[in-house]
Design a protein around this motif. Structure first.
Motif, short mmCIF file in Angstrom:
data_model
loop_
_atom_site.label_atom_id
_atom_site.label_comp_id
_atom_site.label_asym_id
_atom_site.label_seq_id
_atom_site.Cartn_x
_atom_site.Cartn_y
_atom_site.Cartn_z
N UNK A 26 -11.53 -7.73 -4.85
CA UNK A 26 -10.30 -7.44 -4.11
C UNK A 26 -9.69 -6.19 -4.75
N UNK A 27 -9.04 -5.37 -3.97
CA UNK A 27 -8.32 -4.24 -4.54
C UNK A 27 -6.86 -4.31 -4.11
N UNK A 28 -5.98 -3.81 -4.98
CA UNK A 28 -4.54 -3.92 -4.76
C UNK A 28 -3.86 -2.59 -5.06
N UNK A 29 -2.80 -2.32 -4.30
CA UNK A 29 -1.95 -1.17 -4.58
C UNK A 29 -0.51 -1.60 -4.33
N UNK A 30 0.35 -1.34 -5.30
CA UNK A 30 1.75 -1.74 -5.18
C UNK A 30 2.65 -0.54 -4.93
N UNK A 31 3.47 -0.63 -3.87
CA UNK A 31 4.48 0.38 -3.59
C UNK A 31 5.88 -0.15 -3.91
N UNK A 32 5.94 -1.25 -4.65
CA UNK A 32 7.21 -1.96 -4.83
C UNK A 32 8.22 -1.21 -5.69
N UNK A 33 7.78 -0.37 -6.60
CA UNK A 33 8.72 0.33 -7.47
C UNK A 33 9.26 1.62 -6.87
N UNK A 34 8.81 1.95 -5.69
CA UNK A 34 9.24 3.20 -5.08
C UNK A 34 10.47 2.97 -4.19
N UNK A 35 11.42 3.89 -4.23
CA UNK A 35 12.65 3.74 -3.42
C UNK A 35 12.41 4.13 -1.96
N UNK A 36 11.52 3.40 -1.31
CA UNK A 36 11.13 3.77 0.05
C UNK A 36 12.28 3.61 1.04
#
Length: 451
Positions: free
Chosen positions: A364-374
């Motif tokens: 499985x591969x993962x990418x987190x965008x959670x720390x970005x002020x989107x």
């Protein structure tokens, strides 16, 4: 819903001034080279706001403002107006960015309150799951009947990670607001990780998705996250993060289903998690404003490479969380330094590549965008009420994004349909109402709609 979107125009936007002083050919780093050629999609949704000029009557003016500010921004982010040649050179800065204008004869709130991955594709400038990423950035602005808009971006992962694309999005937004100050990025990642002579054009091309894979969105609200944290900490693990909790949960159930399909198979299971190098390289700030794929994959392996005949042979949840954490910590300053001057990182990847190609390892591969002020990307119309991705182009990829209200996590998971059905069942079994985060967001958005 697809019949409601009508394309109005399609133009090429080039940098507003010549990119003199920049190198004619910009070499990619070997970290860029390792990325297959595909698009990462994201869509920002903005509600109509008369006080900020976002109404049904000024679409022409707003669209022109977007085009001009995009052209001005590209002068600072000139590689995005180029193209890739021979896998390691970005050339022709005036190739430009394609800009599409469209109309959607629906209400924005109806779209975001009934999210469907396939429907969302129509708000992107292209289908990210088909074709090679020839242009490095493609943009689509869609105007809704209510006055709201959707701004869809597809950017080539070959030249930019999410840090880079968010830097561009914020710079474009600031320029659109009439500001001139924004973070300046440097296009010299190749000086830290020089290009290598890899066989073939796509080192990880086998990761690309196909028609057997489907993307689905799952919401882990506050209560579900609290339940997962309680389960993980029962094994003496301290302070697991939301990203660790959700990633380990998905990894665990992916392994369980794989084992149920073939109980006699002898396989190893791996989790690959994108790790941003910018905050990990000493001295602090050295890589902070470097544009490109300034990331490596943290690799975690499960001790399940023996013949198994039951579900509980998968490692305990807390142990998987711990392994993910260890894989992040492994990418230290020393590790990065050895990856710069030697082959340590490449050797780790080759150890993964060989058993995958032999069918001995599943991942499985993962990418987190959670720390970005989107939710702070403001083009002058206020903050977006939602950011989402859509159909993902890599097999078994999960993208984690903060939910609209910030308390939970939205997991966009691209897997085969039976994996998604099993995962949905397991998520429903987590002790939670399953409604808190979505209901709270819905009330907040409806409140804004009536204000």
């Amino acid at each position: 819903m697809g019949d409601g979107v009508q394309e109005i125009s399609r133009v090429i936007i080039k940098p507003s001034s010549e990119t003199t002083g920049h190198p004619t050919n910009l070499k990619l780093s070997y970290l860029d080279q390792l990325i297959p050629s595909f698009y990462i999609p994201l869509i920002f949704f903005y509600k109509a706001d008369e006080s900020r000029g976002l109404t049904t009557s000024n679409h022409v003016q707003l669209c022109q403002q977007l085009k001009q500010s995009l052209s001005n921004t590209l002068t600072s982010f000139y590689p995005l107006a180029g193209r890739i040649e021979e896998n390691f050179v970005v050339d022709s800065w005036n190739f430009g960015v394609e800009f599409i204008e469209a109309r959607a004869h629906v209400q924005l709130m109806d779209v975001i309150q009934g999210p469907d991955t396939e429907d969302f594709k129509q708000y992107l400038p292209l289908d990210p799951t088909t074709g090679e990423a020839r242009r490095l950035l493609v943009v689509k602005i869609t105007f809704f009947d209510c006055g709201g808009v959707a701004l869809g971006l597809c950017f080539s992962h070959k030249v930019a990670d999410f840090t880079s694309i968010m830097a561009f999005a914020n710079a474009w937004a600031a320029t659109c607001r009439g500001e001139t100050e924004f973070s300046r990025f440097i296009f010299n990642l190749d000086s830290y990780f020089p290009a290598r002579d890899f066989p073939g054009s796509d080192f990880w091309g086998f990761l690309l998705s196909d028609e057997n894979y489907v993307t689905k969105r799952f919401v882990f609200d506050e209560e579900k996250l609290a339940a997962l944290k309680q389960e993980a900490t029962s094994s003496s693990l301290k302070d697991p993060t939301r990203v660790e909790l959700v990633s380990a949960f998905i990894w665990k159930h992916f392994m369980e289903l794989a084992k149920s399909k073939n109980q006699e198979a002898r396989k190893t299971f791996a989790a690959m998690h994108a790790v941003n190098l910018r905050a990990r390289k000493f001295p602090p700030g050295l890589l902070e404003n470097v544009f490109g794929n300034c990331l490596m994959s943290g690799l975690a392996f499960s001790d399940t490479n023996v013949t198994c005949d039951q579900y509980n042979s998968v490692e305990e949840y807390g142990d998987l969380v711990r392994k993910l954490r260890s894989s992040f910590k492994r990418i230290s300053d020393d590790y990065i330094a050895e990856a710069q001057s030697g082959d340590r990182y490449l050797n780790d990847l080759y150890k993964l590549l060989s058993p995958v190609l032999k069918g001995e390892l599943e991942y499985c591969s993962f990418s987190s965008w959670c720390r970005f002020p989107v939710y702070e990307v403001d083009y002058g119309w206020g903050n977006p009420i939602w950011l989402c991705t859509t159909a993902l182009p890599l097999k078994n990829l999960t993208v984690l994004v903060n939910s609209r209200c910030g308390e939970g996590i939205e997991a966009w998971v691209n897997m085969q349909q039976d994996n998604l059905e099993m995962l949905e069942t397991q998520i429903k079994l987590i002790p939670s109402t399953g409604l808190k985060d979505l209901d709270a967001c819905g009330k907040r958005l409806q409140g804004k709609s009536s204000s």
